[in-house]
Design a protein around this motif. Structure first.
Motif, PDB file in Angstrom:
ATOM      1  N   UNK A  24      -3.224   9.802  -1.738  1.00 12.60           N
ATOM      2  CA  UNK A  24      -2.571  11.021  -2.209  1.00 12.60           C
ATOM      3  C   UNK A  24      -2.484  11.047  -3.724  1.00 12.60           C
ATOM      4  N   UNK A  25      -3.010   9.991  -4.350  1.00 10.56           N
ATOM      5  CA  UNK A  25      -2.976   9.953  -5.807  1.00 10.56           C
ATOM      6  C   UNK A  25      -1.642   9.441  -6.352  1.00 10.56           C
ATOM      7  N   UNK A  26      -0.796   8.919  -5.468  1.00 11.24           N
ATOM      8  CA  UNK A  26       0.484   8.361  -5.942  1.00 11.24           C
ATOM      9  C   UNK A  26       0.306   6.864  -6.166  1.00 11.24           C
ATOM     10  N   UNK A  27      -0.249   6.534  -7.344  1.00  7.94           N
ATOM     11  CA  UNK A  27      -0.687   5.155  -7.562  1.00  7.94           C
ATOM     12  C   UNK A  27       0.472   4.194  -7.817  1.00  7.94           C
ATOM     13  N   UNK A  28       1.504   4.651  -8.524  1.00 10.35           N
ATOM     14  CA  UNK A  28       2.648   3.757  -8.774  1.00 10.35           C
ATOM     15  C   UNK A  28       3.321   3.378  -7.464  1.00 10.35           C
ATOM     16  N   UNK A  29       3.504   4.374  -6.597  1.00  8.66           N
ATOM     17  CA  UNK A  29       4.115   4.105  -5.306  1.00  8.66           C
ATOM     18  C   UNK A  29       3.245   3.146  -4.494  1.00  8.66           C
ATOM     19  N   UNK A  30       1.929   3.339  -4.574  1.00  5.69           N
ATOM     20  CA  UNK A  30       1.005   2.462  -3.852  1.00  5.69           C
ATOM     21  C   UNK A  30       1.152   1.031  -4.360  1.00  5.69           C
ATOM     22  N   UNK A  31       1.227   0.884  -5.691  1.00  4.67           N
ATOM     23  CA  UNK A  31       1.353  -0.458  -6.281  1.00  4.67           C
ATOM     24  C   UNK A  31       2.616  -1.151  -5.758  1.00  4.67           C
ATOM     25  N   UNK A  32       3.706  -0.390  -5.667  1.00  4.63           N
ATOM     26  CA  UNK A  32       4.954  -0.990  -5.153  1.00  4.63           C
ATOM     27  C   UNK A  32       4.770  -1.541  -3.741  1.00  4.63           C
ATOM     28  N   UNK A  33       4.114  -0.753  -2.893  1.00  6.35           N
ATOM     29  CA  UNK A  33       3.897  -1.196  -1.510  1.00  6.35           C
ATOM     30  C   UNK A  33       3.019  -2.446  -1.460  1.00  6.35           C
ATOM     31  N   UNK A  34       1.930  -2.432  -2.239  1.00  5.83           N
ATOM     32  CA  UNK A  34       1.030  -3.593  -2.250  1.00  5.83           C
ATOM     33  C   UNK A  34       1.782  -4.820  -2.753  1.00  5.83           C
ATOM     34  N   UNK A  35       2.657  -4.624  -3.755  1.00  2.00           N
ATOM     35  CA  UNK A  35       3.395  -5.751  -4.318  1.00  2.00           C
ATOM     36  C   UNK A  35       4.328  -6.354  -3.273  1.00  2.00           C
ATOM     37  N   UNK A  36       4.985  -5.487  -2.515  1.00  3.52           N
ATOM     38  CA  UNK A  36       5.831  -5.979  -1.422  1.00  3.52           C
ATOM     39  C   UNK A  36       5.003  -6.796  -0.437  1.00  3.52           C
ATOM     40  N   UNK A  37       3.812  -6.274  -0.137  1.00  6.35           N
ATOM     41  CA  UNK A  37       2.946  -6.964   0.824  1.00  6.35           C
ATOM     42  C   UNK A  37       2.507  -8.320   0.276  1.00  6.35           C
ATOM     43  N   UNK A  38       2.227  -8.360  -1.035  1.00  7.27           N
ATOM     44  CA  UNK A  38       1.771  -9.603  -1.662  1.00  7.27           C
ATOM     45  C   UNK A  38       2.843 -10.693  -1.536  1.00  7.27           C
ATOM     46  N   UNK A  39       4.111 -10.321  -1.675  1.00 13.16           N
ATOM     47  CA  UNK A  39       5.158 -11.344  -1.560  1.00 13.16           C
ATOM     48  C   UNK A  39       5.189 -11.938  -0.154  1.00 13.16           C
ATOM     49  N   UNK A  40       4.790 -11.139   0.832  1.00 15.44           N
ATOM     50  CA  UNK A  40       4.744 -11.657   2.204  1.00 15.44           C
ATOM     51  C   UNK A  40       3.482 -12.473   2.468  1.00 15.44           C
ATOM     52  N   UNK A  41       2.359 -11.977   1.958  1.00 16.41           N
ATOM     53  CA  UNK A  41       1.062 -12.621   2.200  1.00 16.41           C
ATOM     54  C   UNK A  41       0.323 -12.849   0.882  1.00 16.41           C
ATOM     55  N   UNK A  42       0.717 -13.859   0.117  1.00 11.41           N
ATOM     56  CA  UNK A  42       0.150 -14.030  -1.229  1.00 11.41           C
ATOM     57  C   UNK A  42      -1.328 -14.432  -1.222  1.00 11.41           C
ATOM     58  N   UNK A  43      -1.887 -14.836  -0.078  1.00 12.81           N
ATOM     59  CA  UNK A  43      -3.313 -15.217  -0.116  1.00 12.81           C
ATOM     60  C   UNK A  43      -4.193 -14.238   0.670  1.00 12.81           C
ATOM     61  N   UNK A  44      -3.737 -13.013   0.732  1.00 14.26           N
ATOM     62  CA  UNK A  44      -4.559 -11.978   1.372  1.00 14.26           C
ATOM     63  C   UNK A  44      -5.239 -11.179   0.248  1.00 14.26           C
ATOM     64  N   UNK A  45      -6.520 -11.441   0.049  1.00  7.13           N
ATOM     65  CA  UNK A  45      -7.228 -10.951  -1.143  1.00  7.13           C
ATOM     66  C   UNK A  45      -7.240  -9.425  -1.259  1.00  7.13           C
ATOM     67  N   UNK A  46      -7.368  -8.743  -0.133  1.00  7.06           N
ATOM     68  CA  UNK A  46      -7.542  -7.287  -0.200  1.00  7.06           C
ATOM     69  C   UNK A  46      -6.328  -6.603  -0.846  1.00  7.06           C
ATOM     70  N   UNK A  47      -5.165  -7.236  -0.740  1.00  2.00           N
ATOM     71  CA  UNK A  47      -3.969  -6.656  -1.369  1.00  2.00           C
ATOM     72  C   UNK A  47      -4.132  -6.591  -2.880  1.00  2.00           C
ATOM     73  N   UNK A  48      -4.683  -7.679  -3.440  1.00  2.00           N
ATOM     74  CA  UNK A  48      -4.901  -7.708  -4.897  1.00  2.00           C
ATOM     75  C   UNK A  48      -5.955  -6.677  -5.300  1.00  2.00           C
ATOM     76  N   UNK A  49      -6.990  -6.609  -4.457  1.00  6.09           N
ATOM     77  CA  UNK A  49      -8.064  -5.645  -4.740  1.00  6.09           C
ATOM     78  C   UNK A  49      -7.489  -4.224  -4.754  1.00  6.09           C
ATOM     79  N   UNK A  50      -6.718  -3.901  -3.725  1.00  6.85           N
ATOM     80  CA  UNK A  50      -6.189  -2.534  -3.647  1.00  6.85           C
ATOM     81  C   UNK A  50      -5.187  -2.250  -4.765  1.00  6.85           C
ATOM     82  N   UNK A  51      -4.359  -3.255  -5.087  1.00  5.08           N
ATOM     83  CA  UNK A  51      -3.400  -3.041  -6.167  1.00  5.08           C
ATOM     84  C   UNK A  51      -4.156  -2.859  -7.496  1.00  5.08           C
ATOM     85  N   UNK A  52      -5.212  -3.661  -7.654  1.00  7.95           N
ATOM     86  CA  UNK A  52      -6.037  -3.539  -8.863  1.00  7.95           C
ATOM     87  C   UNK A  52      -6.671  -2.151  -8.953  1.00  7.95           C
TER      88      UNK A  52
END
Lengths: 277, 193
Positions: A24-52
């Motif tokens: 939807x083009x809401x990138x800041x909100x997306x980053x927040x969600x990915x960051x939450x996910x990263x704290x749960x699964x820090x070695x799931x590469x796709x999260x970093x890719x999507x946040x990037x």
């Protein structure tokens, strides 16, 4: 610390929410969600890719570089080839934004090769970014070269003037001394490399009229830009645009040799990148 | 719309001054509305004329043909004498994106050279072309001189001048010339009754 299946499940739904914000083009909100996910699964590469990818849209290049690095660090530890490809892509973009064109080129090149290998649709976008990086690199280099050559000319002229006998042959009317013709020719030859001209028509698509990015060949032996030919087959008709020989999408084959020849040409005529970007 | 391609096409047309066709932007930087110019081919009733063509490019150009119609009035079996609409296969089902504005305009020029009365746009002209070719030729010539040749160099203007010098008014001279297909002597005879 390994994440539990429950963590992974929660991270997955956070990632889905993040992706929804992203599309939807809401990138800041997306980053927040990915960051939450990263704290749960820090070695799931796709999260970093999507946040990037989201950070890239916001041009937060520090974040992009960090996430791309994190994704690439997971290569061999769960990162897919696609994650690695995108990691190189994002790192290449971040380097370009930071003015590090030579390193940017390397990463984009890796990403492009991988994307082509996997026939991932992101390859066109990577190619444009690579072309852009190459073009900027050429611009920077050729400007520096022009200045250096100008300085060399002056220096040579001064040395030459110092050797002249002080009596008869005075320097030119404006106080400067011209270089001998042979030397001037040398400088001129060196400058040709940096002059943009039109690319040979063999290297341009008859449909886009631009230098090929991804040339494909038809049963008639004609080459076209892939996207343009596919659009033609879909919208205009199932025939070769030049020879009108009937053909289908299934008969389209990459023209690997032409692509290689063009990349060689672009190495030697780097201004051409300005056209393919 | 492929702006890159259209710009390249325009550049290429500008560079090739010998082709007899030309394209101009109609308003500012708008690449969708263009005007084409086609030189009337030699040894045809259209010789010496410059024919203006309205060109409209849709968003999906070059994957749809450019829309073209004559702005200059033309007397030709494949061109509507009313609207300027053109009947030419490559502008319809025979279009290919490998064709360009330049090749399309050159095809219009070729169409002026070789009318296709079997596939007419203007039935009246086509019928005349087949049954009374001489009248067709004269009318086409008259239209060319009336509409496609700049007044300063127009042979028609000269003929009108000759006739008005003899004391006829301009409207009568034009009407008489049109009625006889531009023949000055015949027009005079007509006026003299």
């Amino acid at each position: 610390m390994a994440s539990t299946p429950a963590d992974r499940k929660a991270a997955e739904s956070l990632k889905t929410e993040g992706n929804a914000f992203f599309s939807k083009g809401k990138f800041s909100a997306a980053i927040e969600k990915y960051t939450e996910a990263v704290t749960l699964c820090p070695d799931w590469a796709v999260l970093y890719v999507n946040r990037g990818m989201a950070a890239r849209k916001l041009e937060h290049w520090g974040r992009v570089e960090e996430d791309a690095g994190a994704a690439l660090a997971l290569v061999g530890a769960g990162a897919s080839e696609r994650d690695a490809m995108k990691g190189h892509y994002l790192l290449g973009l971040a380097m370009a934004a930071g003015g590090q064109h030579a390193r940017s080129k390397q990463h984009l090149r890796k990403a492009l090769d991988a994307a082509r290998e996997a026939n991932d649709s992101i390859k066109d976008e990577i190619w444009r970014e690579l072309a852009s990086a190459n073009y900027l690199l050429w611009q920077a280099e050729s400007t520096a070269r022009r200045i250096r050559h100008g300085d060399m000319r002056k220096e040579l002229a001064a040395l030459l003037a110092a050797q002249q006998p002080t009596d008869g042959s005075a320097p030119g009317a404006n106080g400067t001394l011209e270089l001998p013709n042979d030397w001037q020719e040398l400088f001129k030859t060196a400058a040709v490399h940096d002059c943009a001209v039109e690319a040979p028509s063999t290297f341009t698509c008859p449909l886009t009229m631009e230098i090929f990015r991804d040339p494909v060949v038809t049963p008639s032996g004609r080459s076209y830009e892939r996207t343009a030919l596919l659009e033609h087959l879909k919208k205009v008709g199932r025939f070769d645009p030049i020879t009108r020989q009937p053909m289908t999408e299934a008969q389209v084959v990459p023209n690997v040799s032409l692509r290689a020849a063009i990349e060689l040409y672009l190495e030697e005529h780097p201004w051409g990148w300005g056209e393919v970007k | 719309m492929d702006i890159g391609r259209i710009n390249k096409e325009l550049k290429e047309i500008e560079r090739d001054t010998a082709s007899g066709v030309r394209v101009e932007l109609r308003n500012g930087s708008d690449l969708q509305h263009l005007t084409g110019f086609v030189q009337g081919p030699k040894d045809t009733p259209y010789e010496g004329g410059i024919f203006k063509v309205e060109i409209t490019l849709e968003n999906s150009y070059p994957f749809v043909p450019p829309k073209m119609k004559f702005l200059t009035k033309v007397w030709h079996p494949n061109v509507s004498s009313q609207s300027g609409a053109i009947c030419l296969d490559i502008l319809k089902d025979q279009w290919s994106p490998a064709l360009t504005l330049k090749t399309a305009l050159l095809s219009l020029q070729a169409l002026l050279s070789s009318p296709q009365p079997d596939d007419p746009q203007d039935a009246v002209v086509a019928k005349q072309f087949m049954s009374d070719h001489e009248t067709y030729r004269k009318t086409a010539r008259f239209w060319t001189e009336s509409f496609a040749i700049p007044p300063s160099q127009s042979a028609l203007e000269e003929k009108i001048a000759h006739i008005t010098e003899m004391g006829f008014d301009r409207a009568a001279a034009v009407a008489a010339l049109e009625a006889v297909g531009g023949d000055e002597q015949a027009a005079l005879e007509r006026l003299l009754g």
